[in-house]
Design a protein around this motif. Structure first.
Motif, PDB file in Angstrom:
ATOM      1  N   LEU A 143       0.822  -1.217   0.000  1.00  0.00           N
ATOM      2  CA  LEU A 143       0.000   0.000   0.000  1.00  0.00           C
ATOM      3  C   LEU A 143       0.854   1.264   0.000  1.00  0.00           C
ATOM      4  CD1 LEU A 143      -2.766  -1.153   2.500  1.00  0.00           C
ATOM      5  CD2 LEU A 143      -3.024  -0.827   0.035  1.00  0.00           C
ATOM      6  N   GLU A 144       1.970   1.221   0.696  1.00  0.00           N
ATOM      7  CA  GLU A 144       2.841   2.399   0.731  1.00  0.00           C
ATOM      8  C   GLU A 144       3.447   2.681  -0.641  1.00  0.00           C
ATOM      9  OE1 GLU A 144       5.624   1.493   3.792  1.00  0.00           O
ATOM     10  OE2 GLU A 144       4.197   1.850   5.422  1.00  0.00           O
ATOM     11  N   ASP A 145       3.768   1.646  -1.387  1.00  0.00           N
ATOM     12  CA  ASP A 145       4.385   1.805  -2.710  1.00  0.00           C
ATOM     13  C   ASP A 145       3.366   2.118  -3.803  1.00  0.00           C
ATOM     14  OD1 ASP A 145       6.821   1.250  -1.563  1.00  0.00           O
ATOM     15  OD2 ASP A 145       6.856  -0.848  -2.189  1.00  0.00           O
ATOM     16  N   LEU A 146       2.087   1.937  -3.532  1.00  0.00           N
ATOM     17  CA  LEU A 146       1.048   2.052  -4.542  1.00  0.00           C
ATOM     18  C   LEU A 146       0.822   3.507  -4.963  1.00  0.00           C
ATOM     19  CD1 LEU A 146      -0.941  -0.053  -5.846  1.00  0.00           C
ATOM     20  CD2 LEU A 146      -2.650   0.758  -4.207  1.00  0.00           C
ATOM     21  N   PRO A 147       0.843   3.796  -6.273  1.00  0.00           N
ATOM     22  CA  PRO A 147       0.513   5.149  -6.744  1.00  0.00           C
ATOM     23  C   PRO A 147      -0.905   5.504  -6.307  1.00  0.00           C
ATOM     24  CG  PRO A 147       1.496   3.855  -8.505  1.00  0.00           C
ATOM     25  CD  PRO A 147       1.210   2.901  -7.377  1.00  0.00           C
ATOM     26  N   ILE A 148      -1.121   6.727  -5.926  1.00  0.00           N
ATOM     27  CA  ILE A 148      -2.398   7.118  -5.331  1.00  0.00           C
ATOM     28  C   ILE A 148      -3.558   6.906  -6.306  1.00  0.00           C
ATOM     29  CG2 ILE A 148      -2.470   9.575  -5.966  1.00  0.00           C
ATOM     30  CD1 ILE A 148      -3.210   8.013  -2.491  1.00  0.00           C
ATOM     31  N   GLY A 149      -3.294   7.032  -7.609  1.00  0.00           N
ATOM     32  CA  GLY A 149      -4.344   6.821  -8.592  1.00  0.00           C
ATOM     33  C   GLY A 149      -4.799   5.385  -8.709  1.00  0.00           C
ATOM     34  N   LYS A 150      -4.022   4.443  -8.128  1.00  0.00           N
ATOM     35  CA  LYS A 150      -4.374   3.024  -8.159  1.00  0.00           C
ATOM     36  C   LYS A 150      -5.254   2.609  -6.985  1.00  0.00           C
ATOM     37  CE  LYS A 150      -1.971   1.616 -11.804  1.00  0.00           C
ATOM     38  NZ  LYS A 150      -2.608   0.992 -12.985  1.00  0.00           N
ATOM     39  N   PHE A 151      -5.431   3.518  -6.016  1.00  0.00           N
ATOM     40  CA  PHE A 151      -6.277   3.203  -4.869  1.00  0.00           C
ATOM     41  C   PHE A 151      -7.729   3.124  -5.330  1.00  0.00           C
ATOM     42  CE2 PHE A 151      -2.619   3.950  -2.381  1.00  0.00           C
ATOM     43  CZ  PHE A 151      -2.875   3.534  -1.075  1.00  0.00           C
ATOM     44  N   TYR A 152      -8.388   2.012  -5.036  1.00  0.00           N
ATOM     45  CA  TYR A 152      -9.788   1.858  -5.402  1.00  0.00           C
ATOM     46  C   TYR A 152     -10.611   2.907  -4.659  1.00  0.00           C
ATOM     47  CZ  TYR A 152     -14.396  -0.287  -5.951  1.00  0.00           C
ATOM     48  OH  TYR A 152     -15.712  -0.519  -6.247  1.00  0.00           O
ATOM     49  N   GLY A 153     -11.409   3.669  -5.396  1.00  0.00           N
ATOM     50  CA  GLY A 153     -12.209   4.724  -4.786  1.00  0.00           C
ATOM     51  C   GLY A 153     -11.616   6.101  -4.976  1.00  0.00           C
ATOM     52  N   VAL A 154     -10.394   6.173  -5.523  1.00  0.00           N
ATOM     53  CA  VAL A 154      -9.758   7.460  -5.810  1.00  0.00           C
ATOM     54  C   VAL A 154      -9.815   7.681  -7.321  1.00  0.00           C
ATOM     55  CG1 VAL A 154      -7.646   8.821  -5.675  1.00  0.00           C
ATOM     56  CG2 VAL A 154      -8.241   7.277  -3.804  1.00  0.00           C
ATOM     57  N   LYS A 212     -10.203  10.270 -10.942  1.00  0.00           N
ATOM     58  CA  LYS A 212      -9.311  11.247 -11.573  1.00  0.00           C
ATOM     59  C   LYS A 212      -9.308  12.584 -10.838  1.00  0.00           C
ATOM     60  CE  LYS A 212      -9.439   9.425 -16.299  1.00  0.00           C
ATOM     61  NZ  LYS A 212      -9.795   9.714 -17.719  1.00  0.00           N
ATOM     62  N   VAL A 213     -10.492  13.073 -10.485  1.00  0.00           N
ATOM     63  CA  VAL A 213     -10.584  14.375  -9.816  1.00  0.00           C
ATOM     64  C   VAL A 213      -9.890  14.337  -8.463  1.00  0.00           C
ATOM     65  CG1 VAL A 213     -12.162  16.083  -8.832  1.00  0.00           C
ATOM     66  CG2 VAL A 213     -12.716  14.985 -11.018  1.00  0.00           C
ATOM     67  N   THR A 214     -10.149  13.262  -7.692  1.00  0.00           N
ATOM     68  CA  THR A 214      -9.529  13.139  -6.371  1.00  0.00           C
ATOM     69  C   THR A 214      -8.020  12.956  -6.499  1.00  0.00           C
ATOM     70  OG1 THR A 214     -11.552  12.141  -5.509  1.00  0.00           O
ATOM     71  CG2 THR A 214      -9.574  11.885  -4.183  1.00  0.00           C
ATOM     72  N   THR A 215      -7.589  12.223  -7.524  1.00  0.00           N
ATOM     73  CA  THR A 215      -6.155  12.036  -7.751  1.00  0.00           C
ATOM     74  C   THR A 215      -5.474  13.384  -7.958  1.00  0.00           C
ATOM     75  OG1 THR A 215      -6.455   9.833  -8.725  1.00  0.00           O
ATOM     76  CG2 THR A 215      -4.416  10.993  -9.256  1.00  0.00           C
ATOM     77  N   GLU A 216      -6.076  14.242  -8.770  1.00  0.00           N
ATOM     78  CA  GLU A 216      -5.503  15.569  -9.016  1.00  0.00           C
ATOM     79  C   GLU A 216      -5.446  16.388  -7.730  1.00  0.00           C
ATOM     80  OE1 GLU A 216      -4.047  16.852 -11.657  1.00  0.00           O
ATOM     81  OE2 GLU A 216      -4.254  14.889 -12.615  1.00  0.00           O
ATOM     82  N   LYS A 217      -6.483  16.273  -6.922  1.00  0.00           N
ATOM     83  CA  LYS A 217      -6.506  17.000  -5.645  1.00  0.00           C
ATOM     84  C   LYS A 217      -5.416  16.475  -4.719  1.00  0.00           C
ATOM     85  CE  LYS A 217      -9.636  18.587  -2.001  1.00  0.00           C
ATOM     86  NZ  LYS A 217     -11.025  18.567  -1.486  1.00  0.00           N
ATOM     87  N   MET A 218      -5.241  15.155  -4.704  1.00  0.00           N
ATOM     88  CA  MET A 218      -4.184  14.543  -3.900  1.00  0.00           C
ATOM     89  C   MET A 218      -2.815  15.070  -4.338  1.00  0.00           C
ATOM     90  SD  MET A 218      -5.181  11.828  -1.745  1.00  0.00           S
ATOM     91  CE  MET A 218      -6.612  10.787  -1.463  1.00  0.00           C
TER      92      MET A 218
END
Length: 364
Positions: free
Chosen positions: A180-191, A193-199
C-alpha cells in the motif's frame, strides 16, 4: 473510532473477467479475434460499454463516446451488446464460484468478491483456489479472468488489476503495508481522476504520502472519504463479502440517435424508459421513494433532478407522473442526447453496522 477492535483476518479473492463483453463477442465470432472492437457506441452516437485489449492500445475505453473511440482508432469495429448472452455466461461463472464458497458478492456480470477463509474444498491456500477458479472458468467458458487475493476486499480489488489480463496477484498479510505504501495514489480503489488531481496538489502521490496525513487532515480536505483513505492505506477495511448484496437503486437510460430539443419530444421517450424500469421493478419485487431523472446534454454535461415521496411506489404511472414534474421543473439548457429514470430509497434496504478494526494475523 475504536481501532483496537479485533476481528479474524479473512482470505478474500476478487475475480475480474478480462474485457468481458468484448471477449464474449470475440469468442462467439472468430472473425473478431485479434481485432480492435468496441461493444456499444457507434460512429456517431452512443457510448462504449467495453473495449477489447486490441482497442485499448489506442486509448479506447468504456464510457467514452463512440465518436471519440473511432477518432482514436479508425479501424475500430463496433458490436451491438448482447446482454442475454453475457448474463448466460456470467451465471456459469457464478456457478463455478459456488463450487468453492457460498460467500460470493457479485459486483456486476463480470466481477465478484469471494470469501474463501473457510471453503468447500478445505483448501487453506487462497492463492491456489484463485488459480483453480481461473482455470475452471477458462475450461467452461473459453474466457480468461484475473484475480487479486488478500486479507480484505479493498486490497484484493486493487491486486486483481495488477497482472491483467489472465493473471493474478497475492498480497500476503506481511506484504500489505509495503504494498500500500508503494502504490501510486491513482491506483487506490475509490480514488478517481478528480480526487487524484486533488491529492497531487496536496503532495500525495503514493500510499506512503497518504499515510503521513492525519485523519483530521484528510477529513478536512475530503470529507467522510478522508476517514476511508486514512484506514485503507493502513490495510484496514472490514467490509464483509455479502452473498445477498442489497440493491441501492434500480434504473434505466437510453441514448438517442438524434438530440432532443423539447420536453414534448422527450415524453414519449420517457414513457418507454418507464416501461423498462417498471419491468425491472416487478422482476425484483421492490419499490422506492426517490425518483431521479437523469439528463445528459449534447455537450456531455449531466444533470439530475430528484424527488422523494412520502410513500413507496413501483407503478409505472406514478413514476412517470413524478418524472414529468421533474422534467418541467426547469428549462433545458441545451439539446438532450440521453435520458434516464431511476428509483432509490428502496424498501429492501436495511441498516448496516460499520466498524473499523485491526486485523489479527494468521497463515494465509
Amino acid at each position: 473510532m475504536d481501532t483496537e477492535t479485533k476481528i479474524p483476518q479473512r482470505k478474500i479473492i476478487h475475480v475480474d473477467m478480462d474485457a468481458f463483453y468484448a471477449s464474449v463477442e470475440q469468442l462467439d465470432d472468430p472473425s473478431l479475434r485479434g481485432k480492435p472492437i468496441a461493444v456499444g457506441g457507434g460512429e456517431t452516437r452512443g457510448v462504449v460499454a467495453a473495449a477489447s485489449y486490441e482497442a485499448r492500445k489506442f486509448g479506447v475505453r468504456s464510457a467514452i463516446s463512440g465518436y471519440l473511440a473511432k477518432k482514436r482508432c479508425p479501424e475500430l469495429i463496433f458490436v451491438r451488446p448482447r446482454f442475454d448472452r453475457y448474463r448466460e455466461i456470467s451465471q456459469k461463472i457464478r456457478d463455478i464460484f459456488h463450487e468453492y464458497t457460498d460467500k460470493v458478492e457479485p459486483l456486476s456480470l463480470d466481477e465478484a468478491y469471494l470469501d474463501v477463509t473457510y471453503n468447500k474444498k478445505g483448501n487453506p491456500s487462497a492463492t491456489m483456489i484463485a488459480q483453480e477458479i481461473r482455470q475452471r472458468i477458462l475450461e467452461v467458458t473459453g474466457l480468461t479472468a484475473s484475480a487479486g487475493i488478500s486479507i480484505n476486499k479493498f486490497i484484493a480489488k486493487v491486486a486483481s488489476d495488477y497482472n491483467k489480463p489472465n493473471g493474478q496477484k497475492t498480497v500476503n498479510p506481511h506484504e500489505v503495508l509495503t504494498f500500500l505504501e508503494d502504490l501510486p495514489i491513482g491506483k487506490f480503489y475509490g480514488v478517481g481522476k478528480v480526487t487524484t488531481e486533488k491529492m497531487y496538489q496536496l503532495g500525495i502521490f503514493t500510499g506512503a504520502d497518504l499515510k503521513l496525513k492525519s485523519v483530521e487532515y484528510l477529513t478536512e480536505h475530503f470529507g467522510k472519504a478522508g476517514g476511508y483513505y486514512y484506514y485503507v492505506v493502513r490495510g484496514i477495511h472490514n467490509s464483509e463479502v455479502k452473498a445477498d448484496r442489497i440493491v441501492k437503486s434500480v434504473g434505466t437510460e437510453h441514448t438517442f440517435d438524434e438530440n432532443l430539443v423539447s420536453e414534448v419530444f422527450m415524453l414519449e421517450k420517457l414513457e418507454h424508459i418507464a416501461d423498462e424500469l417498471d419491468r425491472r421493478l416487478r422482476k425484483k419485487k421492490i419499490a422506492g421513494k426517490t425518483v431521479t431523472l437523469k439528463i445528459k446534454y449534447s455537450d456531455f454535461t449531466v444533470q439530475t433532478r430528484s424527488k422523494t415521496l412520502p410513500y413507496f411506489i413501483s407503478d409505472k404511472s406514478l413514476i412517470l407522473e413524478t418524472v414529468k414534474e421533474l422534467l418541467y421543473q426547469e428549462r433545458l439548457k441545451d439539446s438532450v442526447r440521453l435520458l434516464g429514470i431511476s428509483l432509490a430509497n428502496l424498501n429492501n434496504e436495511a441498516g448496516e453496522k460499520k466498524a473499523v478494526a485491526v486485523q489479527l494475523k494468521f497463515d494465509f
